[in-house]
Design an enzyme around this catalytic site. Structure first.
Site, PDB file in Angstrom:
ATOM      1  N   THR A   4      41.736  46.035  49.078  1.00  0.00           N
ATOM      2  CA  THR A   4      42.126  45.039  48.118  1.00  0.00           C
ATOM      3  C   THR A   4      40.898  44.246  47.737  1.00  0.00           C
ATOM      4  OG1 THR A   4      44.228  45.001  49.212  1.00  0.00           O
ATOM      5  CG2 THR A   4      43.700  43.049  47.900  1.00  0.00           C
TER       6      THR A   4
ATOM      7  N   GLY B 259      42.446  41.812  52.703  1.00  0.00           N
ATOM      8  CA  GLY B 259      42.544  41.799  54.160  1.00  0.00           C
ATOM      9  C   GLY B 259      43.934  42.076  54.692  1.00  0.00           C
TER      10      GLY B 259
END
Ligand code: DON
EC number: 2.3.2.2
Length: 568
Positions: free
Chosen positions: A379, A471
């Protein structure tokens, strides 16, 4: 800090004159990573310096923060293939200069042929590999629809915003040591999970200074430039996606693609000690959990206790535990399940949640289950603040690094493996160890629950921070801690981003700490009864701070990656 990244790339000079002429201030063959900058007018911070520069280029051309966010995302889809994407999805949160908050949801959806038990074998056991690797792992990509939904708030024509990305894909850009290592590390999977040769695999290993050229991707980007959203969801690109699915046993159809819609939602906005926190609502769990955690700590003297003091650490860990327990039980796509959001953020509920908090003694996740009774890595984040006071925070994802590792055939872009963010079976952890229940079960057309938490902080209705991070499960706790670092502990943007973080997600009942986390903190927590596990780096937080008195911007790019800040 200024790192000289690239030196003497052999044929850089050959192409650079033409490339740089078209790209304005972009230097695809010779660029530096700026970690912490100040700027008078506008700033962009993202996972790659070239993508941040693409955003600033657009600001200089008269674009606003939304234009810059669109250009940066498109550039990231080229220069940061591990997470930047057009084959994934994301969320945009913005505060516009007219005072409006907006939230655009372009999360992937489950294909029409998806079903609740699609990743279970005949004995009912989860085969998580299927939700992670290759064709069956991909949800319907939302990013391109999200970019066009964002255009409503942009100033410049789309062709200008996509130009840097096309150039970077067509002419190539020089890769960093980290990118080379990452591509080499994934080589076998690229070979195994693709049906056509991809730009990411070459005969000899990648090394820093090599040029990555992506002609197929450049072609797809031009189709999007010329045909708009239909250049992705219909015609040649859609055909490429669907034939790739057919070759590799995937289930995405032309109808799935044509039916995809980005959705504008009501941004979450809540007060924290005189500031307004604006963040992403469901189907991200980020905003709800962030609000819960900040409400849980609000009445304690955290600033007095101090940054990384045992008391502050413990309080924040217990807030994290409680929010993640509720996440697992209740949160899912609000278009499919009824989520008791109002009750989860009710002050009396939050008070009752914290009534079991015992200072100095570790809580535990067996006794701290979801609090309400039931009614009947990859991401990437980017932040922009412009000269007019528009602020944008975008977190966008392929889920795992390089997503499913499957490229959509000749279309040249990587498909996500976002299906793993669903709860494939109640209680079975996903790749981030997160568990879920019915609320996040797979259903056709449903959006999988996310943790992405793009966030903006307002003071007197003016943006003072734009932040967020990748994360997985750690996103919400990283945003929470970065906010506490700035709003409570008074840390500089650089320290707020880079100081070691910790993470608790209810299950497993463990406090994760990243490298560099102080030993005294570990010992104090162990004495209280916490189980500590050391792990790798947590997140890659990007943050821009605006000083409302001077107008100065400070942008901090996370030191944990190649992230770069740019401004003017
Ligand atoms: O939406 C989510 O919560 C995940 N797909 C995010 C994945 C992620 O952050 C991976 N990055 N390291």
């Amino acid at each position: 800090m200024r790192f000289l990244l690239i030196f003497g790339v052999a044929f850089g000079g050959l192409l650079s004159a033409c490339a740089q002429q078209q790209a304005g201030s972009l230097h695809p063959y010779d660029y530096t990573i700026e970690k912490n900058i100040t700027a008078a007018k506008g700033a962009v911070v993202s996972a790659h310096p070239l993508a941040s520069e693409a955003g600033v280029l657009v600001l200089r051309q008269g674009g606003n923060a939304v234009d810059a966010a669109i250009a940066t995302q498109l550039a990231l889809a080229v220069v940061y293939p591990g997470a930047g994407n057009i084959g994934g999805g994301g969320f945009l949160v913005a505060h516009l200069k007219n005072g409006r908050n907006i939230a655009i949801d372009y999360r992937e959806t489950a294909p029409a042929k998806a079903s609740r038990d699609m990743y279970l074998d005949s004995a009912g056991n989860a085969i998580t590999k299927l939700s992670l690797d290759g064709h069956l792992a991909a949800g319907i990509p939302g990013t391109v629809a999200g970019l066009f939904a964002s255009m409503k708030y942009a100033k410049l024509p789309f062709s200008k915003l996509i130009a840097p990305a096309i150039l970077l894909a067509e002419k190539g850009f020089v890769i960093t040591a980290k990118e080379a290592e990452s591509l080499n590390h994934t080589r076998e999977e690229f070979v195994k999970l693709n049906t056509v040769p991809t730009a990411f695999v070459k005969e000899v290993p990648w090394k820093a200074g090599d040029t990555l050229v992506q002609p197929d991707l450049a072609h797809t980007l031009k189709l999007i430039r010329d045909k708009g959203q239909a250049g992705f969801y219909e015609g040649e690109t859609a055909d490429n996606i669907v034939s790739e699915m057919q070759r590799g046993g995937g289930i995405i159809t032309l109808a799935d693609l044509k039916n995809y819609k980005a959705v504008e939602r009501k941004a979450i906005a809540f007060q924290y000690k005189g500031q307004t926190i604006v963040t992403m609502p469901l189907p991200s769990s980020g905003g709800v959990c962030l609000q819960q955690m900040m409400m849980m700590v609000e009445n304690y003297p955290v600033a007095k206790w101090g940054f990384q003091s045992p008391q502050a650490l413990q309080l924040m860990i217990e807030a994290e535990r409680r929010a993640y327990a509720d996440r697992a039980e209740f949160l899912g796509d609000p278009d499919f399940v009824k989520v008791p959001v109002a009750r989860l953020i009710d002050p009396s509920y939050i008070r009752s949640r914290m009534s079991t908090f015992t200072p100095g003694t570790a809580g535990n996740s067996d006794s701290t289950k979801a609090g309400l009774t039931k009614e009947s890595e990859q991401t990437t984040h980017l932040s922009v603040i412009d000269a007019d006071g528009n602020a944008v925070a975008v977190t966008t994802t392929l889920n795992g690094h390089y997503g499913s590792r499957t490229v959509a055939g000749k279309a040249g872009f990587l498909l996500n493996n976002e299906m793993d963010d669903f709860s494939v079976k109640p209680g079975v952890p996903n790749m981030y160890g997160l568990v879920g229940t019915e609320a996040n079960a797979i259903a056709p057309g449903k959006r999988m629950l996310s943790s992405m938490t793009p966030t903006i902080v307002l003071k007197n209705n003016k943006p003072i921070y734009s932040l967020g991070t990748p994360g997985g499960a750690t996103i919400i706790t990283s945003v929470f801690q970065t906010l506490m670092n700035t709003l409570e502990f008074g840390l500089s943007p650089e320290d707020a981003v880079n100081k070691p973080k910790f993470h608790h997600q209810w299950l497993p009942d463990v406090v994760y700490v990243e490298p560099g986390f102080p030993e005294e903190g570990v010992q104090a927590l162990e004495q209280m009864g916490y189980k500590i596990e050391k792990r790798g780096p947590i997140g890659r937080t990007e943050l821009i701070k605006k000083d409302l008195k001077t107008g100065q911007l400070q942008a901090a790019a996370d030191k944990r990656g190649d992230d770069g800040a740019a401004g003017y």
